[in-house]
Design a protein around this motif. Structure first.
Motif, PDB file in Angstrom:
ATOM      1  N   UNK A 287      88.691  -7.625  34.167  1.00 61.36           N
ATOM      2  CA  UNK A 287      87.276  -7.704  33.815  1.00 61.36           C
ATOM      3  C   UNK A 287      86.678  -6.318  33.570  1.00 61.36           C
ATOM      4  N   UNK A 288      87.020  -5.767  32.410  1.00 58.57           N
ATOM      5  CA  UNK A 288      86.397  -4.530  31.958  1.00 58.57           C
ATOM      6  C   UNK A 288      84.967  -4.829  31.528  1.00 58.57           C
ATOM      7  N   UNK A 289      84.185  -3.779  31.274  1.00 59.20           N
ATOM      8  CA  UNK A 289      82.816  -3.980  30.797  1.00 59.20           C
ATOM      9  C   UNK A 289      82.804  -4.746  29.475  1.00 59.20           C
ATOM     10  N   UNK A 290      83.719  -4.369  28.576  1.00 55.21           N
ATOM     11  CA  UNK A 290      83.768  -5.023  27.267  1.00 55.21           C
ATOM     12  C   UNK A 290      84.130  -6.496  27.402  1.00 55.21           C
ATOM     13  N   UNK A 291      85.107  -6.808  28.246  1.00 57.09           N
ATOM     14  CA  UNK A 291      85.526  -8.195  28.436  1.00 57.09           C
ATOM     15  C   UNK A 291      84.422  -9.005  29.115  1.00 57.09           C
ATOM     16  N   UNK A 292      83.740  -8.391  30.077  1.00 60.16           N
ATOM     17  CA  UNK A 292      82.643  -9.080  30.763  1.00 60.16           C
ATOM     18  C   UNK A 292      81.516  -9.408  29.794  1.00 60.16           C
ATOM     19  N   UNK A 293      81.164  -8.445  28.960  1.00 61.63           N
ATOM     20  CA  UNK A 293      80.100  -8.673  27.974  1.00 61.63           C
ATOM     21  C   UNK A 293      80.492  -9.814  27.034  1.00 61.63           C
ATOM     22  N   UNK A 294      81.743  -9.791  26.567  1.00 59.00           N
ATOM     23  CA  UNK A 294      82.229 -10.846  25.671  1.00 59.00           C
ATOM     24  C   UNK A 294      82.103 -12.218  26.347  1.00 59.00           C
ATOM     25  N   UNK A 295      82.520 -12.295  27.625  1.00 63.57           N
ATOM     26  CA  UNK A 295      82.524 -13.567  28.341  1.00 63.57           C
ATOM     27  C   UNK A 295      81.114 -14.113  28.546  1.00 63.57           C
ATOM     28  N   UNK A 296      80.185 -13.243  28.902  1.00 64.92           N
ATOM     29  CA  UNK A 296      78.817 -13.691  29.166  1.00 64.92           C
ATOM     30  C   UNK A 296      78.152 -14.184  27.882  1.00 64.92           C
ATOM     31  N   UNK A 297      78.342 -13.456  26.783  1.00 63.16           N
ATOM     32  CA  UNK A 297      77.780 -13.903  25.503  1.00 63.16           C
ATOM     33  C   UNK A 297      78.400 -15.232  25.096  1.00 63.16           C
ATOM     34  N   UNK A 298      79.718 -15.361  25.256  1.00 57.22           N
ATOM     35  CA  UNK A 298      80.425 -16.604  24.929  1.00 57.22           C
ATOM     36  C   UNK A 298      79.864 -17.761  25.747  1.00 57.22           C
ATOM     37  N   UNK A 299      79.653 -17.539  27.043  1.00 61.71           N
ATOM     38  CA  UNK A 299      79.153 -18.598  27.918  1.00 61.71           C
ATOM     39  C   UNK A 299      77.741 -19.008  27.514  1.00 61.71           C
ATOM     40  N   UNK A 300      76.886 -18.043  27.199  1.00 58.99           N
ATOM     41  CA  UNK A 300      75.533 -18.366  26.739  1.00 58.99           C
ATOM     42  C   UNK A 300      75.568 -19.274  25.517  1.00 58.99           C
ATOM     43  N   UNK A 301      76.424 -18.938  24.563  1.00 59.05           N
ATOM     44  CA  UNK A 301      76.543 -19.750  23.353  1.00 59.05           C
ATOM     45  C   UNK A 301      77.078 -21.144  23.680  1.00 59.05           C
ATOM     46  N   UNK A 302      78.012 -21.193  24.631  1.00 64.17           N
ATOM     47  CA  UNK A 302      78.671 -22.450  24.991  1.00 64.17           C
ATOM     48  C   UNK A 302      77.690 -23.421  25.645  1.00 64.17           C
ATOM     49  N   UNK A 303      76.892 -22.930  26.591  1.00 62.02           N
ATOM     50  CA  UNK A 303      75.986 -23.815  27.343  1.00 62.02           C
ATOM     51  C   UNK A 303      74.569 -23.790  26.787  1.00 62.02           C
ATOM     52  N   UNK A 304      74.352 -22.970  25.723  1.00 63.53           N
ATOM     53  CA  UNK A 304      73.057 -22.863  25.053  1.00 63.53           C
ATOM     54  C   UNK A 304      71.953 -22.446  26.029  1.00 63.53           C
ATOM     55  N   UNK A 305      72.239 -21.364  26.755  1.00 63.82           N
ATOM     56  CA  UNK A 305      71.270 -20.806  27.683  1.00 63.82           C
ATOM     57  C   UNK A 305      71.130 -19.316  27.437  1.00 63.82           C
ATOM     58  N   UNK A 306      69.990 -18.753  27.840  1.00 66.27           N
ATOM     59  CA  UNK A 306      69.838 -17.299  27.820  1.00 66.27           C
ATOM     60  C   UNK A 306      70.583 -16.712  29.017  1.00 66.27           C
ATOM     61  N   UNK A 307      70.799 -15.398  28.998  1.00 62.35           N
ATOM     62  CA  UNK A 307      71.605 -14.749  30.026  1.00 62.35           C
ATOM     63  C   UNK A 307      71.046 -14.986  31.430  1.00 62.35           C
ATOM     64  N   UNK A 308      69.751 -14.807  31.608  1.00 66.51           N
ATOM     65  CA  UNK A 308      69.166 -14.867  32.947  1.00 66.51           C
ATOM     66  C   UNK A 308      69.065 -16.290  33.491  1.00 66.51           C
TER      67      UNK A 308
END
Length: 645
Positions: A287-308
């Protein structure tokens, strides 16, 4: 048995199903950062097969493909012939396809393509070359195709078949709906296939509607199949082909059942495969910074939610439990990622004076920077980063624009004729008028397969130059800071260009050394390894590498922008420059100065929207994505990725 490439770049064999990602992937594939290395290794496999067959006194039967993907493979085979003595005298080739109708002498024919890239440069006997005949009479096509099949069978079938893949999923010209057992035949081309071919034909209306192609069954009979694919435009169909179900609507999926097929891809072509798009679904990740950022953006798109608004449950239910375990809680992780993405947004692309730049993408000093914007064609600057360009000038930076190529082949004969006739009406009798008359004659007498006369190309280049200067003046850039490099690799008069050479690199290097910039912007489109954008980017990379030891380079940052078709993914963006509605309009007006590229531009490709519409839609989509993540709300955003050269 399956081929793979080990860390030493040698060809090894392994049994299928030994990688974790094979539970998603149904076709063996290898992925390279650079298509050049991949192409060399494929060429080496072909060369080794030719030599092995030669030692046994056997004929090597190759199935060959056309298109941009195999060009580098053919280049490498030619080098091996010239430098290593690789002989093709024991080789018989069968090409996949040819347009119909199509004269073999036409620059658009696959006969011409194969001679240009391979056959004219090696020692293969001409009677051992087989390419479908695009001039056969309509009523003889069926018998001709049957004879083509019989000739392949007479040689014992194909030992090796090289393939590309179309965005419809076609292999050869086996379009959607092709049957598993299909053989060599005439076929009607899909509209998308014709649109993709339109640039090289200077318009879709010139692309034939039919072709003769080997069938899926013919291809499938090859003992070994290697499919090449480069660039993000192929990513979607490759995901469906490699991970989806077998379907006649994507003929390439039939290759899932071939027992010796390898797909050779670059990172952009492979980007949507599960192991790259969401590797946490495949196995453990770091879980590098780049991988973490990718995962969080992917999850937001997947569940249709904002980050917070993401919860522990969202992470756990979508394969990201290990991320929460490592970071502590969704609450802490969400705030961290929100701040990282929010800090990519800046209205000061050259850095904000007298401000804390700890969390800003650009440095605050020097307060006034010297900037070079490299534009591959004479309109990429305003199309791709017109808002940022305008902002840099407005904020007082010394902005230089470097147009790397003349863009002359993208001016239609009709436009060139219009400008030439205006000049004829204006000029008095004399030497200048005679030159213009020569241009008009050259345009009117030009035949289909001829390149433009030099005088015509000069006029077309001048038209694009003056359009560019009109746009830069609109942004208040002094003419002395607008540079027309006219890199030599481009000046062939045809879609096919020369390779990047020392002269091209020197021209770019001289400009950088002269300006001594604090910022360089360059087009980071890597979709086509042989495209003008990629060659122009390589020229910048090589020039900056050669200058790296110069003291001024310590303060020079390189920012990459994307073209009109494609944007950086949110997790890749290092600097996002927002635009207000008024700035969007200013960018649109700057694009409008490039009149010859409006309303029926020659190289639209698969997207029939005008360039300004594509650019605005792309910028609005980026802003919408930021908005959906719960970040700032802007009309449009231009995005950049910092590159450490």
């Amino acid at each position: 048995m399956k081929v793979h490439i080990d860390a030493q770049n040698t060809i090894k064999y392994e049994k299928a199903g030994t990688h974790e990602h094979n539970r998603y992937e149904k076709i063996h594939n290898v992925v390279f950062e650079k298509s050049s290395k991949a192409s060399y290794l494929v060429a080496k496999e072909i060369a080794d097969l030719i030599r092995e067959k030669n030692k046994k006194g056997e004929t090597c039967v190759l199935g060959l493909a056309t298109g941009s993907s195999p060009i580098r493979v053919y280049d490498e085979l030619v080098k091996m012939h010239k430098n290593e003595g690789l002989s093709f005298k024991n080789v018989v080739t069968f090409n996949l396809d040819e347009y119909y109708p199509m004269n073999a002498e036409s620059i658009h024919s696959y006969h011409y393509f194969m001679n240009e890239h391979l056959f004219n440069h090696i020692d293969i006997p001409k009677d051992q070359i087989n390419i479908p005949n695009g001039t056969i009479d309509q009523d003889e096509i069926a018998s001709y195709c049957k004879a083509y099949e019989e000739k392949i069978a007479k040689y014992g079938g194909l030992d090796f078949q090289l393939l590309g893949i179309g965005r419809t999923g076609h292999i050869g010209f086996n379009e959607p709906g092709s049957h598993y057992n299909s053989i060599t035949r005439s076929i009607t081309l899909d509209q998308l296939t014709r649109e993709d071919a339109a640039p090289s034909f200077l318009g879709i209306e010139n692309v034939p509607k039919k072709a003769i192609t080997m069938g899926v069954g013919t291809v499938f009979s090859a003992k070994r199949i290697v499919l090449l694919a480069w660039g993000h435009k192929k990513a979607s169909v490759l995901k469906e082909t490699i991970e989806g179900e077998i379907s006649p609507q994507i003929p390439a999926t039939y290759l899932q059942e071939h027992n010796n097929t390898t797909f050779v891809l670059d990172t952009e072509a492979a980007s949507l495969l599960t192991r790259f798009e969401s590797p946490w679904l495949v196995g453990e990740v770091t879980w590098t910074d780049a991988m973490t950022k990718r995962a969080v953006v992917w999850l937001c798109d997947k569940v249709e939610k904002s980050i917070l608004r993401l919860t522990d449950k969202d992470y756990n239910e979508h394969g990201l439990a290990s991320l929460i375990t490592e970071k502590g809680s969704s609450y802490e992780l969400n705030i961290e990622m929100f701040n990282k993405l929010q800090h990519t947004i800046t209205g000061w692309p050259g850095g904000k004076p007298n401000a804390d730049d700890t969390n800003r993408p650009e440095r605050k000093s020097p307060e006034k920077k010297r900037v070079i914007i490299f534009s591959p064609h004479p309109d990429d600057d305003v199309i791709s980063m017109g808002g940022t360009f305008d902002r840099l000038v407005e904020q007082g930076h010394e902005v230089h624009i470097a147009y790397q190529t003349s863009g002359n082949i993208a001016v239609s004969n009709a436009d060139a004729l219009k400008y030439a006739e205006v000049a004829m009406d204006f000029l008095p009798e004399g030497e200048e008028l005679e030159k213009i008359k020569e241009v008009v004659t050259g345009i009117n007498k030009k035949k289909e397969n001829e390149t433009d006369a030099i005088s015509v190309r000069e006029l077309k280049g001048l038209i694009r130059k003056r359009e560019s200067i009109a746009a830069t003046r609109y942004f208040n850039v002094p003419d002395t800071q607008v540079h027309f490099l006219n890199l030599p690799f481009y000046e062939t008069g045809t879609v096919k260009k020369h390779p990047l050479g020392p002269d091209d690199i020197q021209i770019v290097r001289d400009l950088i050394a002269s300006v001594k910039p604090h910022q360089v912007y360059a087009a980071g489109d890597l979709a086509d390894p042989h495209g003008t954008h990629k060659v122009c980017l390589d020229a910048v990379f090589k020039a900056m590498a050669e200058l790296k030891s110069e003291p001024f380079m310590n303060d020079c940052w390189l920012w990459l922008y994307r073209g009109a078709w494609h944007e950086w993914e949110i997790h890749e963006i290092d600097m996002a420059v927002p635009m207000s509605p008024d700035q969007v309009l200013r960018k649109r007006k700057a694009i409008f100065f490039h009149q010859t590229q409006k309303d029926g531009v020659l190289f639209q490709g698969e997207d029939l929207r005008e360039f300004w519409v594509r650019a605005e839609d792309r910028n609005k989509k980026t802003a919408q994505h930021y908005r959906d993540l719960g970040l700032a709300d802007y009309a449009a955003i231009e995005a950049f990725k910092r590159f450490d050269y």
